[in-house]
Write a protein that holds these residues in place. Structure first.
Motif, short mmCIF file in Angstrom:
data_model
loop_
_atom_site.label_atom_id
_atom_site.label_comp_id
_atom_site.label_asym_id
_atom_site.label_seq_id
_atom_site.Cartn_x
_atom_site.Cartn_y
_atom_site.Cartn_z
N ALA A 130 0.83 -1.20 0.00
CA ALA A 130 0.00 0.00 0.00
C ALA A 130 0.87 1.25 0.00
O ALA A 130 2.06 1.21 0.32
CB ALA A 130 -0.92 -0.01 1.21
N ASP A 131 0.26 2.37 -0.34
CA ASP A 131 0.93 3.66 -0.39
C ASP A 131 1.15 4.17 1.05
O ASP A 131 0.24 4.69 1.68
CB ASP A 131 0.07 4.65 -1.19
CG ASP A 131 0.74 5.99 -1.39
OD1 ASP A 131 1.70 6.30 -0.68
OD2 ASP A 131 0.26 6.73 -2.28
N SER A 132 2.36 4.00 1.55
CA SER A 132 2.63 4.31 2.96
C SER A 132 2.52 5.81 3.25
O SER A 132 2.16 6.20 4.36
CB SER A 132 4.00 3.79 3.37
OG SER A 132 5.00 4.34 2.55
N LYS B 247 0.32 1.00 -3.74
CA LYS B 247 1.62 1.63 -4.00
C LYS B 247 1.80 1.79 -5.50
O LYS B 247 1.53 0.86 -6.25
CB LYS B 247 2.73 0.78 -3.39
CG LYS B 247 4.07 1.45 -3.40
CD LYS B 247 5.07 0.64 -2.61
CE LYS B 247 6.36 1.40 -2.47
NZ LYS B 247 7.28 0.72 -1.59
N LYS B 248 2.30 2.92 -5.89
CA LYS B 248 2.47 3.19 -7.31
C LYS B 248 3.88 2.96 -7.76
O LYS B 248 4.82 3.02 -7.06
CB LYS B 248 2.04 4.62 -7.61
CG LYS B 248 0.55 4.76 -7.39
CD LYS B 248 0.14 6.20 -7.39
CE LYS B 248 -1.34 6.36 -7.23
NZ LYS B 248 -1.93 5.81 -6.06
#
Length: 157
Positions: A70-72, A156-157
């Motif tokens: 995931a986007d932290s 997350k990218k």
């Protein structure tokens, strides 16, 4: 003593008086929305009335949505809600929750075992009503875009 010394002493006394007034007139800090430390939060659940449910969990120091990282940064921003100031709080009037947009609440956020229900904005101050247990808090509305983001925005990218 010379006139210059007296002027300097007077200016110093005035400076001390202004410093004391500044310290004395500082507002007391607002209480925080929760007692949770963002670093202690291990699970997040965001749900709404349309059936959307996003589950994020932290394992091994890494946030994941399902098995996907995931986007932290986005999660860190969302977790700041636990430490946001509560401008005021009052007991939740059980038969008037509809007026605050809390029955049913449009969005629910669960941090570990603590559930936060998000309602409408206060029409005067534009602060967001948030119910935690039997208290309604009014907080700044800077978290709404995270709470309404689609599941793909958390990956997350």
């Amino acid at each position: 003593m010379s006139r210059r010394t007296w002027i300097n002493l007077l200016l110093f006394a005035l400076l001390c008086l202004l410093a004391a007034l500044t310290w004395w007139l500082q507002p007391t800090p607002l209480p925080l929305l929760t007692d949770l430390d963002p670093g202690d939060i291990k699970s997040i659940r965001i749900s709404d009335n349309s059936g959307r449910a996003i589950r994020l969990h932290k394992s091994g120091g890494i946030w994941r949505i399902g098995q996907t990282p995931a986007d932290s940064d986005r999660i860190r921003q969302l977790l700041e809600i636990s430490r946001t100031p509560s401008f005021d709080r009052f007991p939740a009037p059980e038969h008037q929750l509809e007026a605050f947009g809390l029955r049913p609440s449009a969005i629910r956020l669960q941090l570990n075992d603590l559930e936060l229900a998000f309602g409408n904005n206060d029409p005067i101050d534009n602060l967001r009503y948030v119910q935690i247990n039997n208290l309604i808090h009014r907080i700044g509305d800077g978290f709404q875009h995270h709470l309404t983001a689609p599941e793909t925005a958390w990956q997350k990218k």
